[in-house]
Design a protein around this motif. Structure first.
Motif, mmCIF file in Angstrom:
data_model
loop_
_atom_site.group_PDB
_atom_site.id
_atom_site.type_symbol
_atom_site.label_atom_id
_atom_site.label_comp_id
_atom_site.label_asym_id
_atom_site.label_seq_id
_atom_site.Cartn_x
_atom_site.Cartn_y
_atom_site.Cartn_z
ATOM 1 N N VAL A 82 0.868 -1.185 0.000
ATOM 2 C CA VAL A 82 0.000 0.000 0.000
ATOM 3 C C VAL A 82 0.905 1.235 0.000
ATOM 4 O O VAL A 82 1.693 1.431 0.927
ATOM 5 N N ASP A 84 1.664 5.442 -0.632
ATOM 6 C CA ASP A 84 1.346 6.855 -0.815
ATOM 7 C C ASP A 84 2.648 7.526 -1.255
ATOM 8 O O ASP A 84 3.557 7.717 -0.436
ATOM 9 N N TRP A 213 -4.012 4.334 2.280
ATOM 10 C CA TRP A 213 -2.588 4.567 2.036
ATOM 11 C C TRP A 213 -1.996 5.650 2.939
ATOM 12 O O TRP A 213 -0.789 5.735 3.087
#
Length: 260
Positions: A82, A84, A213
């Motif tokens: 996950v 970002d 995220w």
């Protein structure tokens, strides 16, 4: 040694590469900025970082799924990374150094590896299940971190992201009641406040609205530092739309105030 040790090593390598890209584009005069459908900004650096991470993961972990802020994807059964690419994009595009690349590995729904790399601050935090939580600063040797020992809200340091989000997504009155019960409040915001909880610099961080995220990496970091992570109703998951991290001692008291 945790079974996720090699995954943590990979996540740190991914963060190293991401830092080179983000720092090169930070405060760049030709930074390209667009608006997504939810009106949040995205820069060419966000996209470049996520794309590069996906390429490396396809090579190194071809059986794993990937879910990222910019390119999408969902958390699958088994293992999902996950991502970002830049948490704190608004800070990034305004030239404020509080932003980070967040990388998490979720196994069977539980975050087991988390890295937050904030190169403009010269700081990085990381954790893996069973290996504790760690931080480094400006090239110094990594140090193990842990949450604070504060046990009374009257002595607690509280942070949130944007006060206005509490109006739309939870209750500003409830948050203000919590703020009034605490010793000191700030809005450090985004990833940073959860990292500060993990290292014991503040005691509580609460967010009325988050995406998976934003906080998957934060959950394992805070928990491995001895803290507690949940949504605003107390469910210990990163993917329920809100986030509360604390030093554990204060968690139930905070939930009580936010429930009104």
């Amino acid at each position: 040694m945790s079974i996720f040790g090699s995954d943590l090593t990979l996540a740190l390598r991914l963060a190293d590469a991401a830092d080179l890209t983000t720092l090169a584009r930070f405060r760049s005069l030709d930074l390209k900025v667009e608006r997504k459908p939810d009106r949040t900004p995205v820069t060419d650096a966000d996209v470049a970082v996520e794309d590069a991470i996906r390429v490396t993961l396809a090579e190194q972990r071809p059986e794993d799924a990937v879910a990222g802020e910019e390119r999408g994807g969902t958390v699958a059964e088994g293992r999902t990374w996950v991502i970002d690419p830049i948490d704190g994009t608004k800070n990034f595009l305004r030239g404020t150094p509080v932003w980070a690349t967040l990388i998490a590995l979720v196994a069977d729904g539980v975050p087991v590896v988390g890295v937050a790399s904030a190169p403009a601050l010269g700081r990085r935090w990381w954790a893996a299940a069973g290996q504790g939580a760690w931080a480094s600063e400006a090239g110094a040797e990594p140090r193990r971190i842990s949450v604070s020992g504060v046990t009374d809200l009257a002595d607690a340091y509280l942070s949130t992201t944007h006060l206005g989000s509490w109006v739309e997504h939870h209750s500003r009155a409830a948050y203000l009641a919590l703020a009034d019960a605490c010793w000191e409040t700030r809005a450090f915001g985004d990833f940073w406040q959860h990292c500060l909880v993990a290292e014991g610099a503040i005691d509580v961080a609460a967010e009325a609205i988050v995406n998976p995220w934003d906080v998957a990496a934060m959950q394992v970091l805070v928990e491995e530092a001895g803290g507690r992570f949940s949504d605003l109703t107390g469910v210990p998951r990163y993917d329920r739309g809100s986030a509360l991290s604390s030093n554990n001692h204060l968690h139930d008291a905070v939930l009580g105030l936010l429930s009104h």
